[in-house]
Design a protein around this motif. Structure first.
Motif, short mmCIF file in Angstrom:
data_model
loop_
_atom_site.label_atom_id
_atom_site.label_comp_id
_atom_site.label_asym_id
_atom_site.label_seq_id
_atom_site.Cartn_x
_atom_site.Cartn_y
_atom_site.Cartn_z
N PHE A 47 0.84 -1.20 0.00
CA PHE A 47 0.00 0.00 0.00
C PHE A 47 0.87 1.25 0.00
N ILE A 48 0.41 2.27 -0.78
CA ILE A 48 1.14 3.53 -0.85
C ILE A 48 0.28 4.70 -0.36
N ALA A 49 -0.92 4.83 -0.95
CA ALA A 49 -1.72 6.01 -0.63
C ALA A 49 -3.20 5.71 -0.87
N PHE A 50 -4.05 6.48 -0.18
CA PHE A 50 -5.50 6.27 -0.23
C PHE A 50 -6.20 7.61 -0.15
N VAL A 51 -7.29 7.72 -0.90
CA VAL A 51 -8.13 8.92 -0.82
C VAL A 51 -9.59 8.49 -0.77
N THR A 52 -10.36 9.12 0.09
CA THR A 52 -11.77 8.76 0.19
C THR A 52 -12.55 9.21 -1.04
N SER A 53 -13.76 8.72 -1.16
CA SER A 53 -14.57 8.95 -2.35
C SER A 53 -14.79 10.43 -2.64
N ASN A 54 -14.89 11.23 -1.59
CA ASN A 54 -15.12 12.67 -1.79
C ASN A 54 -13.83 13.49 -1.71
N GLY A 55 -12.71 12.81 -1.58
CA GLY A 55 -11.43 13.49 -1.51
C GLY A 55 -11.14 14.15 -0.18
N GLY A 56 -11.99 13.90 0.81
CA GLY A 56 -11.86 14.60 2.07
C GLY A 56 -10.76 14.09 2.98
N SER A 57 -10.38 12.84 2.82
CA SER A 57 -9.35 12.27 3.68
C SER A 57 -8.34 11.49 2.86
N THR A 58 -7.09 11.53 3.30
CA THR A 58 -6.02 10.79 2.64
C THR A 58 -5.19 10.07 3.70
N TYR A 59 -4.59 8.96 3.28
CA TYR A 59 -3.70 8.19 4.14
C TYR A 59 -2.50 7.75 3.31
N TYR A 60 -1.35 7.62 3.98
CA TYR A 60 -0.12 7.27 3.29
C TYR A 60 0.67 6.23 4.08
N ALA A 61 1.41 5.46 3.32
CA ALA A 61 2.39 4.58 3.95
C ALA A 61 3.52 5.45 4.51
N ASP A 62 4.11 4.99 5.60
CA ASP A 62 5.19 5.77 6.22
C ASP A 62 6.35 6.00 5.25
N SER A 63 6.57 5.05 4.35
CA SER A 63 7.71 5.13 3.44
C SER A 63 7.59 6.28 2.44
N VAL A 64 6.38 6.79 2.23
CA VAL A 64 6.19 7.85 1.23
C VAL A 64 5.61 9.12 1.84
N LEU A 81 -1.18 10.65 -8.39
CA LEU A 81 -0.20 10.43 -7.35
C LEU A 81 1.02 11.26 -7.71
N GLN A 82 1.21 12.36 -7.00
CA GLN A 82 2.37 13.21 -7.20
C GLN A 82 3.51 12.66 -6.36
N MET A 83 4.60 12.32 -7.02
CA MET A 83 5.74 11.71 -6.33
C MET A 83 6.93 12.65 -6.41
N ASN A 84 7.38 13.14 -5.27
CA ASN A 84 8.53 14.04 -5.20
C ASN A 84 9.66 13.39 -4.41
N SER A 85 10.82 13.97 -4.53
CA SER A 85 12.01 13.47 -3.81
C SER A 85 12.16 11.97 -4.00
N LEU A 86 12.07 11.53 -5.22
CA LEU A 86 12.10 10.10 -5.52
C LEU A 86 13.43 9.47 -5.12
N LYS A 87 13.34 8.21 -4.71
CA LYS A 87 14.51 7.44 -4.29
C LYS A 87 14.57 6.17 -5.14
N PRO A 88 15.76 5.60 -5.30
CA PRO A 88 15.86 4.35 -6.06
C PRO A 88 14.93 3.26 -5.52
N GLU A 89 14.70 3.25 -4.23
CA GLU A 89 13.81 2.24 -3.64
C GLU A 89 12.34 2.46 -3.97
N ASP A 90 12.01 3.56 -4.65
CA ASP A 90 10.65 3.78 -5.13
C ASP A 90 10.40 3.05 -6.45
#
Length: 127
Positions: A47-64, A81-90
């Motif tokens: 799991f990386i990221a989650f957004v509710t149906s209305n966009g009101g809440s988001t959740y992320y994995a600690d790694s990102v 999914l906007q990904m910044n500060s990318l790392k090789p492990e991504d």
């Protein structure tokens, strides 16, 4: 029923950015929570990221957390999914998934919560 198609993957340098898109087709997109997962070679999908149906809440994995941002536009039937500060492990194949809010288990990080999956898009981050 919803179909989702990811795009925007590619090659990036460490420290760079990429923006993934997930375009949905079908009716009632606004009744689906949306998630992003990824699978690196030789590893389980995570799991990386989650957004509710209305966009009101988001959740992320600690790694990102603090580097990635999920957003959606229900009128455009699109999740990003906007990904910044990318790392090789991504480096991984990134998947978009949809979970009906009427059957949602409350476990946003569990693959079992999601009914519809895209085919994935490859992200490669070079050092």
């Amino acid at each position: 029923q919803v179909q989702v198609v990811e795009s925007g993957g590619g090659l990036a340098q460490a420290g760079g950015s990429l923006r993934l898109s997930c375009a949905a087709s079908g009716r009632s997109f606004s009744t689906y929570h949306m998630g992003w997962f990824r699978q690196a070679p030789g590893k389980e999908r995570e799991f990386i990221a989650f957004v509710t149906s209305n966009g009101g809440s988001t959740y992320y994995a600690d790694s990102v957390k603090g580097r990635f941002a999920i957003s959606r536009d229900n009128a455009k039937k699109t999740v990003w999914l906007q990904m910044n500060s990318l790392k090789p492990e991504d480096t991984a194949v990134y998947y978009c998934a949809a979970a009906s809010l009427f059957r949602y288990s409350g476990r946003h990080a569990s693959e079992d919560s999601y009914t519809y999956w895209g085919q994935g898009t490859q992200v490669t981050v070079s050092s």
